[in-house]
Design an enzyme around this catalytic site. Structure first.
Site, PDB file in Angstrom:
ATOM      1  N   SER A 144       0.858  -1.191   0.000  1.00 51.78           N
ATOM      2  CA  SER A 144       0.000   0.000   0.000  1.00 51.78           C
ATOM      3  C   SER A 144       0.885   1.229   0.000  1.00 51.78           C
ATOM      4  O   SER A 144       2.064   1.167   0.377  1.00 51.78           O
ATOM      5  CB  SER A 144      -0.886  -0.011   1.259  1.00 51.78           C
ATOM      6  N   TYR A 157      -2.792  -0.707  10.532  1.00 53.07           N
ATOM      7  CA  TYR A 157      -2.651  -1.081   9.127  1.00 53.07           C
ATOM      8  C   TYR A 157      -1.334  -0.550   8.562  1.00 53.07           C
ATOM      9  O   TYR A 157      -0.626  -1.277   7.851  1.00 53.07           O
ATOM     10  CB  TYR A 157      -3.831  -0.534   8.333  1.00 53.07           C
TER      11      TYR A 157
END
Length: 291
Positions: A144, A157
């Site tokens: 990501s 996350y």
């Protein structure tokens, strides 16, 4: 930019194992590669999703990355489907657990890492041994923008994706001599059920009323409840699939595939800006939880 990556018609690698295929990136990738003629082995955590994907003609196996026994059993099933070979692995399975770092209990952090990091790397380590015996392989991690640029209220996350980047970069150095390539895909905002699933985790683990971040959480809840794009430059999941196809169909896959404008921009800014300036821009980009 990744949107212009050239696509060829087919193969090899002939088969690919993809985790996290119930919706979004994993589902779209499994479906498109299957239509192209690849032997796709999709995995999902829930049996209902496995049944649904099987009904579409795609091989699908139940796999819970948070459970070592599930990983071991699923991998045995995969090898039966592929005659003992795995040409490529796409580590896509993951979820988000939003919340300020100070509001994350040890249990919440462990829950986030069980799937995103520990299970993902446990499966990868087992697949590496298979690829080494067969003399080749490609391993793709879906990371990501948050794997290299942290944003507020995404601490668990962020940390899980930073960890994945560390594992991938190290693994790439350790198995280069074994003809196994390791690539990272770093998407920015992508249309999926990610926010819906993250909202469920937020409600499970975070106590809004007891938090010093209560007001910011109200804005964040509005974002998580939004249907459709909640951030500029959002792309569909096919943008990630395009990178997977490029990695599969070229002798030398890229080490990093940066998907969406925000990922490309922040990767550049991280190289040239002082940290304090980058912090300012990341706070703006995150909108204090609004985006």
């Amino acid at each position: 930019m990744n949107q212009s990556l050239p696509l060829t018609k087919i193969l090899p690698p002939a088969n690919i194992l993809i985790t996290g295929c119930s919706t979004g990136i994993g589902y779209q990738c499994a479906k498109q590669l299957h239509e192209m003629g690849y032997k796709v082995i999709a995995t999902c955590r829930q049996q209902d999703d496995v049944t649904r994907i099987k009904s579409e003609g795609i091989t699908c196996i139940q796999l819970d990355l948070a459970n070592s026994q599930s990983i071991e059993f699923a991998l045995k099933q995969v090898l039966l489907e592929t005659n003992g070979k795995i040409d490529a692995l796409f580590n896509n399975g993951a979820f988000g657990l939003p919340g300020a770092v100070e509001d994350l209990s040890r249990e919440a952090m462990e829950y986030q890492f069980q799937t995103n990091v520990f299970g993902t790397q446990e499966l990868t380590n087992a697949v590496v041994k298979i690829m080494r015996k067969q003399g080749y392989g490609k391993i793709l991690y879906n990371s990501s923008i948050l794997g290299f640029a942290a944003m507020q209220y995404r601490g668990a996350y962020n940390a899980s994706k930073f960890a994945i980047e560390g594992f991938a970069d190290t693994l790439r150095l350790e198995i280069k001599q074994d003809n196994i390539q390791v690539s990272l895909i770093e998407p920015g905002p992508i249309l999926s059920d990610f926010r819906k699933n993250a909202f469920a985790q937020f409600k499970r683990w975070i106590s809004i009323d007891d938090s010093a971040h209560k007001e910011k959480y109200q804005a964040m809840v509005s974002r998580l409840e939004t249907v459709g794009p909640s951030a500029p430059f959002t792309l569909g999941p096919e943008a990630v699939t395009k990178c997977v196809i490029h990695a599969l169909q070229h002798d030398k896959a890229k080490i990093r595939y940066r998907v969406t404008v925000p990922t490309i921009v922040f990767a550049y800014l991280k190289r040239i800006l002082p940290t304090s300036w980058l912090d300012f821009l990341l706070i703006k980009a995150g909108g204090d939880g609004k985006r």
